[in-house]
Write a protein that holds these residues in place. Structure first.
Motif, PDB file in Angstrom:
ATOM      1  N   UNK A   1       0.918  -1.339   0.027  1.00  0.00           N
ATOM      2  CA  UNK A   1      -0.036   0.026   0.031  1.00  0.00           C
ATOM      3  C   UNK A   1       0.966   1.310  -0.027  1.00  0.00           C
ATOM      4  N   UNK A   2       0.307   2.458  -0.557  1.00  0.00           N
ATOM      5  CA  UNK A   2       1.398   3.428  -0.776  1.00  0.00           C
ATOM      6  C   UNK A   2       0.436   4.733  -0.618  1.00  0.00           C
ATOM      7  N   UNK A   3      -0.746   4.655  -0.187  1.00  0.00           N
ATOM      8  CA  UNK A   3      -1.890   5.630  -0.055  1.00  0.00           C
ATOM      9  C   UNK A   3      -2.553   5.722   1.208  1.00  0.00           C
ATOM     10  N   UNK A   4      -3.876   6.004   1.446  1.00  0.00           N
ATOM     11  CA  UNK A   4      -4.442   6.089   2.765  1.00  0.00           C
ATOM     12  C   UNK A   4      -4.579   4.740   3.422  1.00  0.00           C
ATOM     13  N   UNK A   5      -4.461   3.815   2.599  1.00  0.00           N
ATOM     14  CA  UNK A   5      -4.525   2.609   3.040  1.00  0.00           C
ATOM     15  C   UNK A   5      -3.183   2.097   3.935  1.00  0.00           C
ATOM     16  N   UNK A   6      -2.212   2.788   4.077  1.00  0.00           N
ATOM     17  CA  UNK A   6      -1.106   2.817   4.827  1.00  0.00           C
ATOM     18  C   UNK A   6      -1.514   2.582   6.237  1.00  0.00           C
TER      19      UNK A   6
ATOM     20  N   UNK B   1      -7.129  -2.020   8.420  1.00  0.00           N
ATOM     21  CA  UNK B   1      -8.007  -3.152   9.486  1.00  0.00           C
ATOM     22  C   UNK B   1      -9.398  -3.182   9.304  1.00  0.00           C
ATOM     23  N   UNK B   2      -9.940  -1.881   8.913  1.00  0.00           N
ATOM     24  CA  UNK B   2     -11.347  -1.817   8.261  1.00  0.00           C
ATOM     25  C   UNK B   2     -11.543  -2.674   6.953  1.00  0.00           C
ATOM     26  N   UNK B   3     -10.519  -2.440   6.181  1.00  0.00           N
ATOM     27  CA  UNK B   3     -10.712  -3.072   4.706  1.00  0.00           C
ATOM     28  C   UNK B   3     -10.346  -4.502   4.789  1.00  0.00           C
ATOM     29  N   UNK B   4      -9.345  -4.819   5.517  1.00  0.00           N
ATOM     30  CA  UNK B   4      -8.946  -6.163   5.775  1.00  0.00           C
ATOM     31  C   UNK B   4      -8.576  -6.396   6.957  1.00  0.00           C
ATOM     32  N   UNK B   5      -9.700  -7.007   7.810  1.00  0.00           N
ATOM     33  CA  UNK B   5      -9.553  -7.214   9.042  1.00  0.00           C
ATOM     34  C   UNK B   5      -8.391  -8.238   9.605  1.00  0.00           C
ATOM     35  N   UNK B   6      -7.831  -9.023   8.520  1.00  0.00           N
ATOM     36  CA  UNK B   6      -6.509  -9.981   8.955  1.00  0.00           C
ATOM     37  C   UNK B   6      -5.380  -9.366   8.824  1.00  0.00           C
TER      38      UNK B   6
ATOM     39  N   UNK C   1     -12.069 -10.152  -1.033  1.00  0.00           N
ATOM     40  CA  UNK C   1     -12.950  -9.025  -0.838  1.00  0.00           C
ATOM     41  C   UNK C   1     -12.299  -7.902  -1.335  1.00  0.00           C
ATOM     42  N   UNK C   2     -11.015  -7.656  -1.488  1.00  0.00           N
ATOM     43  CA  UNK C   2     -10.489  -6.353  -1.860  1.00  0.00           C
ATOM     44  C   UNK C   2     -10.974  -5.863  -3.458  1.00  0.00           C
ATOM     45  N   UNK C   3     -11.479  -6.832  -4.123  1.00  0.00           N
ATOM     46  CA  UNK C   3     -11.966  -6.594  -5.483  1.00  0.00           C
ATOM     47  C   UNK C   3     -13.281  -5.767  -5.468  1.00  0.00           C
ATOM     48  N   UNK C   4     -13.850  -5.680  -4.557  1.00  0.00           N
ATOM     49  CA  UNK C   4     -15.034  -4.777  -4.343  1.00  0.00           C
ATOM     50  C   UNK C   4     -14.574  -3.491  -4.199  1.00  0.00           C
ATOM     51  N   UNK C   5     -13.383  -3.417  -3.247  1.00  0.00           N
ATOM     52  CA  UNK C   5     -13.314  -1.849  -3.057  1.00  0.00           C
ATOM     53  C   UNK C   5     -12.279  -1.465  -4.051  1.00  0.00           C
ATOM     54  N   UNK C   6     -11.701  -2.265  -4.880  1.00  0.00           N
ATOM     55  CA  UNK C   6     -10.892  -1.916  -6.071  1.00  0.00           C
ATOM     56  C   UNK C   6     -11.396  -2.626  -7.471  1.00  0.00           C
TER      57      UNK C   6
END
Length: 158
Positions: A6-11, A17-22, A72-77
């Protein structure tokens, strides 16, 4: 398990954690030979990563996530907006097969203040120099004024 760069706000840990609980932080690094670029996504702008010169680099964070979170990331991206890029990350201590999401060939755009604040929080959390963000914003602004691919203005402009 998979490794996401990751290189943006998902750092930000909370955001990730909200995007990927694991998600578990594995590595803070700089991606050599890459540069940040601002690209239009819907009505706003988001950072993307692009090939740069050998002097360029991008601060990044690597997360370990489980397979369910990766799917699940394919929903966000969504695929029509983002390309999932797979590559090998090589450091002095390890080699990891990683993936990241880059904005698919969109025009340059400038971010709003809220997005910049999110990026500033991510950079602050990991101790990265905000100069990289400022440089990307300057390059985008120059490009929108008629500059070239590298963000520089045409000769004779201020």
């Amino acid at each position: 398990m998979a490794y996401m760069v990751t290189y943006s706000e998902n750092m930000c840990t909370d955001f990730m954690q909200s995007l990927c609980p694991s998600a578990r932080l594995v590595l803070k690094c700089r991606l050599l030979g890459c540069r940040l670029a601002l690209r239009r996504v819907y009505a706003g702008a988001e950072f993307s990563i692009e090939p740069g010169t050998k002097e360029d680099s991008v601060p990044a964070v690597v997360w370990e996530i489980d397979g369910a979170d990766e799917k699940d990331l394919m929903i966000y991206y969504p695929e029509n907006l983002f390309e999932k890029v797979k590559c090998r990350l090589i450091t002095e201590r390890m080699q990891l097969d990683v993936f990241l999401f880059a904005v698919r060939g969109r025009e340059t755009a400038l971010p709003d203040e809220e997005y910049i604040e999110k990026i500033a929080e991510a950079y602050g959390e990991h101790g990265f120099d905000f100069w990289f963000v400022e440089q990307a914003i300057d390059n985008a602004a120059d490009s929108l004024k008629g500059g070239g691919r590298n963000g520089t203005l045409h000769t004779g402009t201020a």
